[in-house]
Design an enzyme around this catalytic site. Structure first.
Site, PDB file in Angstrom:
ATOM      1  N   GLY A 150     -16.743  11.715   0.801  1.00  0.00           N
ATOM      2  CA  GLY A 150     -16.060  10.570   0.186  1.00  0.00           C
ATOM      3  C   GLY A 150     -16.141   9.419   1.329  1.00  0.00           C
ATOM      4  O   GLY A 150     -14.854   8.564   1.487  1.00  0.00           O
ATOM      5  N   THR A 151     -16.972   8.802   2.128  1.00  0.00           N
ATOM      6  CA  THR A 151     -17.115   7.834   2.971  1.00  0.00           C
ATOM      7  C   THR A 151     -18.221   6.884   2.758  1.00  0.00           C
ATOM      8  O   THR A 151     -19.270   7.474   2.629  1.00  0.00           O
ATOM      9  CB  THR A 151     -16.848   8.276   4.115  1.00  0.00           C
ATOM     10  N   SER A 152     -18.227   5.734   2.802  1.00  0.00           N
ATOM     11  CA  SER A 152     -19.464   4.928   2.763  1.00  0.00           C
ATOM     12  C   SER A 152     -20.107   5.010   3.985  1.00  0.00           C
ATOM     13  O   SER A 152     -21.189   4.263   4.007  1.00  0.00           O
ATOM     14  CB  SER A 152     -18.996   3.324   2.096  1.00  0.00           C
ATOM     15  N   HIS A 177      -8.094   6.400  12.419  1.00  0.00           N
ATOM     16  CA  HIS A 177      -7.251   5.039  11.900  1.00  0.00           C
ATOM     17  C   HIS A 177      -6.055   5.102  11.778  1.00  0.00           C
ATOM     18  O   HIS A 177      -5.428   3.918  11.177  1.00  0.00           O
ATOM     19  CB  HIS A 177      -8.277   4.598  10.602  1.00  0.00           C
ATOM     20  N   ARG A 211       1.104  -1.321  -0.058  1.00  0.00           N
ATOM     21  CA  ARG A 211       0.071   0.077   0.040  1.00  0.00           C
ATOM     22  C   ARG A 211       0.935   1.274   0.077  1.00  0.00           C
ATOM     23  O   ARG A 211       0.578   2.298  -0.719  1.00  0.00           O
ATOM     24  CB  ARG A 211      -0.943   0.192   1.033  1.00  0.00           C
ATOM     25  N   ASP A 217      -3.405   7.805   4.870  1.00  0.00           N
ATOM     26  CA  ASP A 217      -2.529   8.147   3.785  1.00  0.00           C
ATOM     27  C   ASP A 217      -1.842   9.374   4.053  1.00  0.00           C
ATOM     28  O   ASP A 217      -0.632   9.651   3.263  1.00  0.00           O
ATOM     29  CB  ASP A 217      -3.413   8.160   2.514  1.00  0.00           C
ATOM     30  N   CYS A 222       5.698  -2.053  23.760  1.00  0.00           N
ATOM     31  CA  CYS A 222       5.882  -0.971  24.651  1.00  0.00           C
ATOM     32  C   CYS A 222       5.246   0.318  23.987  1.00  0.00           C
ATOM     33  O   CYS A 222       5.229   1.303  24.612  1.00  0.00           O
ATOM     34  CB  CYS A 222       7.578  -0.888  25.026  1.00  0.00           C
TER      35      CYS A 222
HETATM   36  C1  BJW Z   1     -15.931   9.329  -3.647  1.00  0.00           C
HETATM   37  C2  BJW Z   1     -15.053   9.534  -4.774  1.00  0.00           C
HETATM   38  C3  BJW Z   1     -14.770  10.761  -5.067  1.00  0.00           C
HETATM   39  C4  BJW Z   1     -15.530   7.517  -4.634  1.00  0.00           C
HETATM   40  N1  BJW Z   1     -15.242  11.926  -4.462  1.00  0.00           N
HETATM   41  N2  BJW Z   1     -16.293  10.296  -2.857  1.00  0.00           N
HETATM   42  C5  BJW Z   1     -21.243  -0.903  15.263  1.00  0.00           C
HETATM   43  C6  BJW Z   1     -22.062  -1.697  14.244  1.00  0.00           C
HETATM   44  C7  BJW Z   1     -21.557  -2.516  13.586  1.00  0.00           C
HETATM   45  C8  BJW Z   1     -20.358  -3.126  13.601  1.00  0.00           C
HETATM   46  C9  BJW Z   1     -19.670  -2.181  14.408  1.00  0.00           C
HETATM   47  C10 BJW Z   1     -19.947  -1.124  15.297  1.00  0.00           C
HETATM   48  N3  BJW Z   1     -18.929  -0.704  16.026  1.00  0.00           N
HETATM   49  C11 BJW Z   1     -17.984  -1.156  15.792  1.00  0.00           C
HETATM   50  C12 BJW Z   1     -18.206  -2.391  15.035  1.00  0.00           C
HETATM   51  C13 BJW Z   1     -17.014  -2.994  14.332  1.00  0.00           C
HETATM   52  C14 BJW Z   1     -16.232  -2.730  13.274  1.00  0.00           C
HETATM   53  C15 BJW Z   1     -17.344  -2.034  12.207  1.00  0.00           C
HETATM   54  O1  BJW Z   1     -17.554  -0.844  12.014  1.00  0.00           O
HETATM   55  N4  BJW Z   1     -17.623  -2.844  11.236  1.00  0.00           N
HETATM   56  C16 BJW Z   1     -18.683  -2.526  10.053  1.00  0.00           C
HETATM   57  C17 BJW Z   1     -17.967  -2.672   8.979  1.00  0.00           C
HETATM   58  C18 BJW Z   1     -19.752  -3.490  10.311  1.00  0.00           C
HETATM   59  N5  BJW Z   1     -15.448  -1.229  13.787  1.00  0.00           N
HETATM   60  C19 BJW Z   1     -14.509  -1.387  14.171  1.00  0.00           C
HETATM   61  O2  BJW Z   1     -13.847  -2.553  14.421  1.00  0.00           O
HETATM   62  C20 BJW Z   1     -13.549  -0.521  14.904  1.00  0.00           C
HETATM   63  N6  BJW Z   1     -13.183  -0.468  15.896  1.00  0.00           N
HETATM   64  C21 BJW Z   1     -14.144  -0.525  17.450  1.00  0.00           C
HETATM   65  O3  BJW Z   1     -15.191  -0.303  17.229  1.00  0.00           O
HETATM   66  O4  BJW Z   1     -13.551  -0.748  18.342  1.00  0.00           O
HETATM   67  C22 BJW Z   1     -14.393  -1.066  19.457  1.00  0.00           C
HETATM   68  C23 BJW Z   1     -14.604  -2.641  19.281  1.00  0.00           C
HETATM   69  C24 BJW Z   1     -13.602  -3.474  19.496  1.00  0.00           C
HETATM   70  C25 BJW Z   1     -13.552  -4.961  19.411  1.00  0.00           C
HETATM   71  C26 BJW Z   1     -14.987  -5.226  19.107  1.00  0.00           C
HETATM   72  C27 BJW Z   1     -15.898  -4.436  18.748  1.00  0.00           C
HETATM   73  C28 BJW Z   1     -15.761  -3.090  18.745  1.00  0.00           C
HETATM   74  C29 BJW Z   1     -12.452  -0.233  14.081  1.00  0.00           C
HETATM   75  C30 BJW Z   1     -12.495   0.322  12.640  1.00  0.00           C
HETATM   76  C31 BJW Z   1     -11.183   0.317  11.946  1.00  0.00           C
HETATM   77  C32 BJW Z   1     -11.327   0.335  10.451  1.00  0.00           C
HETATM   78  N7  BJW Z   1     -10.054   0.452   9.690  1.00  0.00           N
HETATM   79  C33 BJW Z   1     -10.221   0.351   8.450  1.00  0.00           C
HETATM   80  C34 BJW Z   1      -8.733  -0.145   8.194  1.00  0.00           C
HETATM   81  C35 BJW Z   1      -7.379   0.723   8.285  1.00  0.00           C
HETATM   82  C36 BJW Z   1      -6.168   0.183   7.869  1.00  0.00           C
HETATM   83  C37 BJW Z   1      -6.059  -0.267   6.577  1.00  0.00           C
HETATM   84  O5  BJW Z   1      -6.084   0.574   5.542  1.00  0.00           O
HETATM   85  O6  BJW Z   1      -6.096  -1.148   5.983  1.00  0.00           O
HETATM   86  O7  BJW Z   1     -10.106   1.727   7.945  1.00  0.00           O
HETATM   87  S1  BJW Z   1     -11.448  -0.470   7.608  1.00  0.00           S
HETATM   88  C38 BJW Z   1     -11.632   0.687   6.233  1.00  0.00           C
HETATM   89  O8  BJW Z   1     -12.968   1.210   6.289  1.00  0.00           O
HETATM   90  C39 BJW Z   1     -10.548   1.806   6.432  1.00  0.00           C
HETATM   91  C40 BJW Z   1     -11.296   3.032   6.270  1.00  0.00           C
HETATM   92  O9  BJW Z   1     -10.742   3.996   6.984  1.00  0.00           O
HETATM   93  C41 BJW Z   1     -12.707   2.652   6.637  1.00  0.00           C
HETATM   94  C42 BJW Z   1     -13.903   3.359   6.052  1.00  0.00           C
HETATM   95  O10 BJW Z   1     -13.868   3.420   4.766  1.00  0.00           O
HETATM   96  P1  BJW Z   1     -14.171   4.470   4.051  1.00  0.00           P
HETATM   97  O11 BJW Z   1     -13.178   5.734   4.089  1.00  0.00           O
HETATM   98  O12 BJW Z   1     -15.494   4.997   4.079  1.00  0.00           O
HETATM   99  O13 BJW Z   1     -14.007   4.103   2.399  1.00  0.00           O
HETATM  100  P2  BJW Z   1     -14.881   3.290   1.434  1.00  0.00           P
HETATM  101  O14 BJW Z   1     -14.011   2.546   0.551  1.00  0.00           O
HETATM  102  O15 BJW Z   1     -15.823   2.399   2.113  1.00  0.00           O
HETATM  103  O16 BJW Z   1     -15.829   4.180   0.643  1.00  0.00           O
HETATM  104  C43 BJW Z   1     -15.228   5.083  -0.243  1.00  0.00           C
HETATM  105  C44 BJW Z   1     -16.551   6.226  -0.407  1.00  0.00           C
HETATM  106  O17 BJW Z   1     -15.988   7.004  -1.263  1.00  0.00           O
HETATM  107  C45 BJW Z   1     -17.768   5.282  -1.332  1.00  0.00           C
HETATM  108  O18 BJW Z   1     -18.942   5.897  -0.739  1.00  0.00           O
HETATM  109  C46 BJW Z   1     -17.574   5.970  -2.655  1.00  0.00           C
HETATM  110  O19 BJW Z   1     -18.859   6.204  -3.325  1.00  0.00           O
HETATM  111  C47 BJW Z   1     -16.966   7.406  -2.412  1.00  0.00           C
HETATM  112  N8  BJW Z   1     -16.332   7.925  -3.603  1.00  0.00           N
HETATM  113  N9  BJW Z   1     -14.790   8.253  -5.167  1.00  0.00           N
HETATM  114  C48 BJW Z   1     -15.938  11.618  -3.099  1.00  0.00           C
HETATM  115  N10 BJW Z   1     -13.978  11.120  -6.176  1.00  0.00           N
HETATM  116 ZN    ZN Z   2       9.033  -1.680  22.391  1.00  0.00          ZN
END
Ligand code: BJW
Ligand code: ZN
Length: 244
Positions: free
Chosen positions: A194-196, A125, A76, A110, A136
């Site tokens: 730009g977030t889903s 994130h 990445r 990024d 540590c």
């Molecule tokens: C444009 C465009 C253009 C295109 N202009 N737009 C409540 C309910 C259900 C589940 C949960 C909940 N609470 C917590 C959870 C669990 C989980 C979660 O949310 N799961 C759901 C998916 C169901 N959450 C977690 O695990 C979080 N931790 C947590 O809650 O801790 C407490 C806990 C601990 C233990 C158990 C339970 C709870 C942590 C979440 C961390 C997410 N990390 C990631 C990966 C980071 C590292 C990596 O990069 O690999 O972060 S996942 C990934 O998704 C990344 C992103 O930041 C994140 C969001 O994605 P984003 O930014 O929305 O991107 P896309 O691709 O989804 O969407 C792009 C959008 O852009 C689209 O809509 C396009 O249309 C649009 N677009 N071109 C404008 N030009």
């Molecule tokens: Zn260390």
């Protein structure tokens, strides 16, 4: 530009004129026009070596196969090295001068908002350019580590380091989320760009803002938050934000 159609409603333009506290939440879509792949959207989700990203970017994977996690993030970073901030990032940087208060919160790892010159960006994130010790918690700039050592050893205690990003099933940095939620709760204008809006707790922030703020979504596609928003602008961030 002469002849250019105004973007957004008259009400939004009025709210922009009057806004004092502005809150912006960005996601992968804001970097799409810089060439950074999104995770979801257009009916597709990211897959790497046959693994859905929810698997490779998960807490369980760090436990099971840390070298594979490094390989995924090295790949990445290789893609990101060539990416530069786009007009959405630079316009948001200019907004910091324009409004009395602007809180910029991103789910992106990024670093492109900071690269565009934005200050005090709240990175929910984490950041792909940082590593963190699994024991540590010491942090390091990945570019200063030996790129042949995977996982790299911590400079403080020697234990393995991991990418300093928040994976599925991990807690967000509590202080960063607290500051973001506090800003969301007092803003008068909120942009969701730009977030889903499916990943929590990030997707909760516009809900918090909506209790008193005018909420505007900028995205080419609808999301689960669209219904809650007062205004939805279907378009690309790199075109809509500079036009606003
Ligand atoms: C444009 C465009 C253009 C295109 N202009 N737009 C409540 C309910 C259900 C589940 C949960 C909940 N609470 C917590 C959870 C669990 C989980 C979660 O949310 N799961 C759901 C998916 C169901 N959450 C977690 O695990 C979080 N931790 C947590 O809650 O801790 C407490 C806990 C601990 C233990 C158990 C339970 C709870 C942590 C979440 C961390 C997410 N990390 C990631 C990966 C980071 C590292 C990596 O990069 O690999 O972060 S996942 C990934 O998704 C990344 C992103 O930041 C994140 C969001 O994605 P984003 O930014 O929305 O991107 P896309 O691709 O989804 O969407 C792009 C959008 O852009 C689209 O809509 C396009 O249309 C649009 N677009 N071109 C404008 N030009
Ligand atoms: Zn260390």
């Amino acid at each position: 530009m002469p002849g250019q159609q105004p973007v957004g409603s008259e009400e939004l333009r009025e709210r922009i004129r009057k806004a004092r506290r502005v809150f912006v939440l960005t996601g992968a879509g804001v970097s799409a026009e810089s060439g950074v792949p999104t995770f979801r959207g257009g009916g597709r989700t990211a897959v790497w070596k046959g693994l859905p990203f929810e698997v490779i970017s998960s807490a369980g994977m760090v436990e099971r196969d840390l070298p594979a996690v490094w390989e995924w993030f090295d790949y990445r970073r290789g893609v990101l090295e060539k990416c530069r901030p786009n007009p959405a990032h630079t316009a948001l940087t200019a907004w910091q001068e324009r409004f009395e208060s602007l809180t910029l919160v991103t789910q992106n790892i990024d670093g492109l908002h900071a690269a565009a010159g934005s200050r005090g960006v709240l990175e929910l994130h984490g950041n792909i350019w940082r590593a963190r010790c699994t024991r540590c918690g010491a942090r390091a700039d990945v570019r200063e580590l030996n790129d042949r050592e995977r996982p790299p050893g911590c400079h403080e205690c020697g234990d393995p380091m991991r990418p300093d990003v928040v994976l599925f099933g991990e807690m967000l940095p509590a202080d960063v989320y607290r500051e973001a939620a506090a800003a969301a709760s007092v803003c008068d204008l909120c942009f969701v760009v730009g977030t889903s809006a499916v990943v929590y707790p990030a997707a909760e922030l516009p809900v918090i803002a909506s209790r008193r703020a005018y909420v505007v979504e900028i995205n080419p596609e609808p999301t689960p938050l669209s219904e809650l928003c007062h205004e939805v602008i279907h378009g690309r961030a790199g075109e809509v934000i500079p036009a606003l």
